[in-house]
Write a protein that holds these residues in place. Structure first.
Motif, PDB file in Angstrom:
ATOM      1  N   UNK A   1      55.347   8.722  17.873  1.00 13.43           N
ATOM      2  CA  UNK A   1      55.166   7.849  18.847  1.00 13.43           C
ATOM      3  C   UNK A   1      55.206   6.651  18.334  1.00 13.43           C
ATOM      4  N   UNK A   2      55.541   6.530  16.780  1.00 13.38           N
ATOM      5  CA  UNK A   2      55.450   5.081  16.356  1.00 13.38           C
ATOM      6  C   UNK A   2      56.839   4.822  15.700  1.00 13.38           C
ATOM      7  N   UNK A   3      57.345   3.606  15.667  1.00 16.62           N
ATOM      8  CA  UNK A   3      58.519   3.610  14.886  1.00 16.62           C
ATOM      9  C   UNK A   3      58.442   3.507  13.306  1.00 16.62           C
ATOM     10  N   UNK A   4      59.427   3.256  12.580  1.00 15.56           N
ATOM     11  CA  UNK A   4      59.390   3.449  11.163  1.00 15.56           C
ATOM     12  C   UNK A   4      58.520   2.272  10.515  1.00 15.56           C
ATOM     13  N   UNK A   5      58.448   1.212  11.124  1.00 13.24           N
ATOM     14  CA  UNK A   5      57.766   0.104  10.627  1.00 13.24           C
ATOM     15  C   UNK A   5      56.468   0.385  11.112  1.00 13.24           C
ATOM     16  N   UNK A   6      56.221   0.753  12.352  1.00 15.11           N
ATOM     17  CA  UNK A   6      54.905   0.914  12.426  1.00 15.11           C
ATOM     18  C   UNK A   6      54.122   2.278  11.803  1.00 15.11           C
ATOM     19  N   UNK A   7      54.585   3.137  11.513  1.00 16.40           N
ATOM     20  CA  UNK A   7      54.245   4.425  10.603  1.00 16.40           C
ATOM     21  C   UNK A   7      53.797   3.332   9.243  1.00 16.40           C
ATOM     22  N   UNK A   8      54.655   2.691   8.672  1.00 16.49           N
ATOM     23  CA  UNK A   8      54.458   2.166   7.317  1.00 16.49           C
ATOM     24  C   UNK A   8      53.037   1.422   7.217  1.00 16.49           C
ATOM     25  N   UNK A   9      53.088   0.341   8.577  1.00 12.45           N
ATOM     26  CA  UNK A   9      51.979  -0.453   8.493  1.00 12.45           C
ATOM     27  C   UNK A   9      50.547  -0.045   8.673  1.00 12.45           C
ATOM     28  N   UNK A  10      50.713   1.127   9.493  1.00 13.93           N
ATOM     29  CA  UNK A  10      49.433   1.731   9.917  1.00 13.93           C
ATOM     30  C   UNK A  10      48.228   2.024   8.890  1.00 13.93           C
ATOM     31  N   UNK A  11      48.539   2.481   7.743  1.00 15.61           N
ATOM     32  CA  UNK A  11      47.472   2.769   6.656  1.00 15.61           C
ATOM     33  C   UNK A  11      46.892   1.341   6.272  1.00 15.61           C
ATOM     34  N   UNK A  12      47.738   0.649   5.778  1.00 10.79           N
ATOM     35  CA  UNK A  12      47.436  -0.657   4.971  1.00 10.79           C
ATOM     36  C   UNK A  12      46.360  -1.584   6.167  1.00 10.79           C
ATOM     37  N   UNK A  13      46.799  -1.390   7.312  1.00 10.06           N
ATOM     38  CA  UNK A  13      45.949  -2.229   8.367  1.00 10.06           C
ATOM     39  C   UNK A  13      44.702  -1.576   8.580  1.00 10.06           C
ATOM     40  N   UNK A  14      44.594  -0.298   8.877  1.00 12.50           N
ATOM     41  CA  UNK A  14      43.753   0.390   9.455  1.00 12.50           C
ATOM     42  C   UNK A  14      42.532   0.756   8.133  1.00 12.50           C
ATOM     43  N   UNK A  15      43.311   1.123   6.975  1.00  5.12           N
ATOM     44  CA  UNK A  15      42.286   1.715   6.069  1.00  5.12           C
ATOM     45  C   UNK A  15      41.764   0.579   5.129  1.00  5.12           C
ATOM     46  N   UNK A  16      43.058  -0.522   4.848  1.00  5.25           N
ATOM     47  CA  UNK A  16      42.686  -1.672   3.774  1.00  5.25           C
ATOM     48  C   UNK A  16      42.203  -3.000   4.525  1.00  5.25           C
ATOM     49  N   UNK A  17      42.584  -3.046   5.693  1.00  3.64           N
ATOM     50  CA  UNK A  17      42.398  -4.232   6.530  1.00  3.64           C
ATOM     51  C   UNK A  17      43.474  -5.054   6.256  1.00  3.64           C
ATOM     52  N   UNK A  18      44.701  -5.008   5.851  1.00  3.56           N
ATOM     53  CA  UNK A  18      45.690  -5.962   5.515  1.00  3.56           C
ATOM     54  C   UNK A  18      46.008  -6.718   6.955  1.00  3.56           C
ATOM     55  N   UNK A  19      46.179  -7.935   7.106  1.00  2.00           N
ATOM     56  CA  UNK A  19      46.419  -8.496   8.351  1.00  2.00           C
ATOM     57  C   UNK A  19      47.937  -8.171   8.640  1.00  2.00           C
ATOM     58  N   UNK A  20      48.260  -7.991   9.874  1.00  2.00           N
ATOM     59  CA  UNK A  20      49.458  -7.592  10.357  1.00  2.00           C
ATOM     60  C   UNK A  20      50.620  -8.144   9.718  1.00  2.00           C
ATOM     61  N   UNK A  21      50.563  -9.329   9.960  1.00  2.00           N
ATOM     62  CA  UNK A  21      51.636 -10.285   9.182  1.00  2.00           C
ATOM     63  C   UNK A  21      52.091  -9.785   7.834  1.00  2.00           C
TER      64      UNK A  21
END
Length: 259
Positions: free
Chosen positions: A106-126
């Motif tokens: 249910x997530x795009x290629x981009x969304x699949x890639x940004x998920x873990x850095x944002x959720x696990x490492x707290x990387x800002x979305x931008x």
């Protein structure tokens, strides 16, 4: 003085019920090197790979990443199991690419890639998006950033899966037969990405049946059979002058020229 291995496997054994799959396996992987593991089906290759990041728990032996035991910690001179959150933190340093792609449908290629850095490492979305687009560029899929997995070929999905693992900036990448689920015409595009990673100095451990890739890219070729490392060394040496009967028999099958 010889530097300490990035990844060291010290006498790993693993059994399922009465069947011993791994029998006191030891090997060393140096930083920046590619180790390819080959062997017949059932030889223990994938089990060994899954023991490296403790997706499988060894019955005996220890895996060390940069000198630290994986999934274990020292206390009073003895090793004890880590808490799950500690193991999860340690696993961030070990990217894993499976036979299947395991993308979020249910997530795009981009969304699949940004998920873990944002959720696990707290990387800002931008920041996560910028780094993910660079990774999609690296795997040749920048123009597919907004595509869902169902809109991508198997080879493209696997390349997204590789980019997703790279997004966590791992110290080592583990590949478990990454091309075995692909149609033959899609294998090359995934191997091309893996070749580029090797050229960039990524430490990689690859379970594969792609012997040409192993010959051309690996620094060390490990041949396993019956749960043991039968033979290992530079791929040209192992392939052109195998020292063991089992290695010769295996290579005679997989390297047999087409009629």
């Amino acid at each position: 003085m010889e530097s300490e291995s990035l990844l060291r496997v010290d006498r790993i054994s693993k059994s399922y019920h009465q069947h011993q799959v791994l029998k006191s396996i030891s090997l060393d992987v140096q930083a920046g090197e590619v180790t390819c593991i080959v062997g017949p089906s059932g030889s223990g290759k994938s089990t060994l790979l899954r023991c490296l990041n403790r997706l499988e728990t060894p019955d005996e032996g220890v895996v060390y990443l940069e000198g630290a035991p994986v999934g274990l910690h020292w206390k009073g001179g003895k090793l004890y199991e880590m808490a799950p959150n500690q193991l999860a933190a340690q696993r961030q340093h070990m990217g894993m690419v499976f036979q299947g792609f395991h993308l979020f449908a249910h997530k795009t290629a981009l969304e699949n890639i940004i998920e873990a850095p944002m959720v696990v490492k707290g990387v800002p979305r931008e920041t996560a998006v910028r780094e993910a687009m660079a990774l999609l560029d690296k795997v040749g899929l920048r123009e597919r950033a907004d595509y869902y997995p169902r809109q991508l070929s198997g080879g493209q999905q696997q390349r997204v899966a590789i980019a997703r693992s790279l997004a966590m900036q791992p110290k080592v990448m583990l590949f478990d037969e990454p091309t075995s689920a692909l149609d033959p015409e899609l294998v090359g595009e995934v191997l091309t990405v893996m070749r580029r990673l090797a050229e960039d100095g990524m430490t990689m451990v690859v379970v594969t049946h792609e012997m040409a890739f192993a010959r051309d890219v690996a620094d060390t070729l490990v041949f396993m059979d019956g749960g043991v490392v039968v033979e290992s060394g530079p791929p040209q040496d192992v392939m052109s002058n195998p020292q063991h009967t089992r290695t010769k028999a295996f290579l005679s099958r997989v390297l047999e020229p087409a009629a």
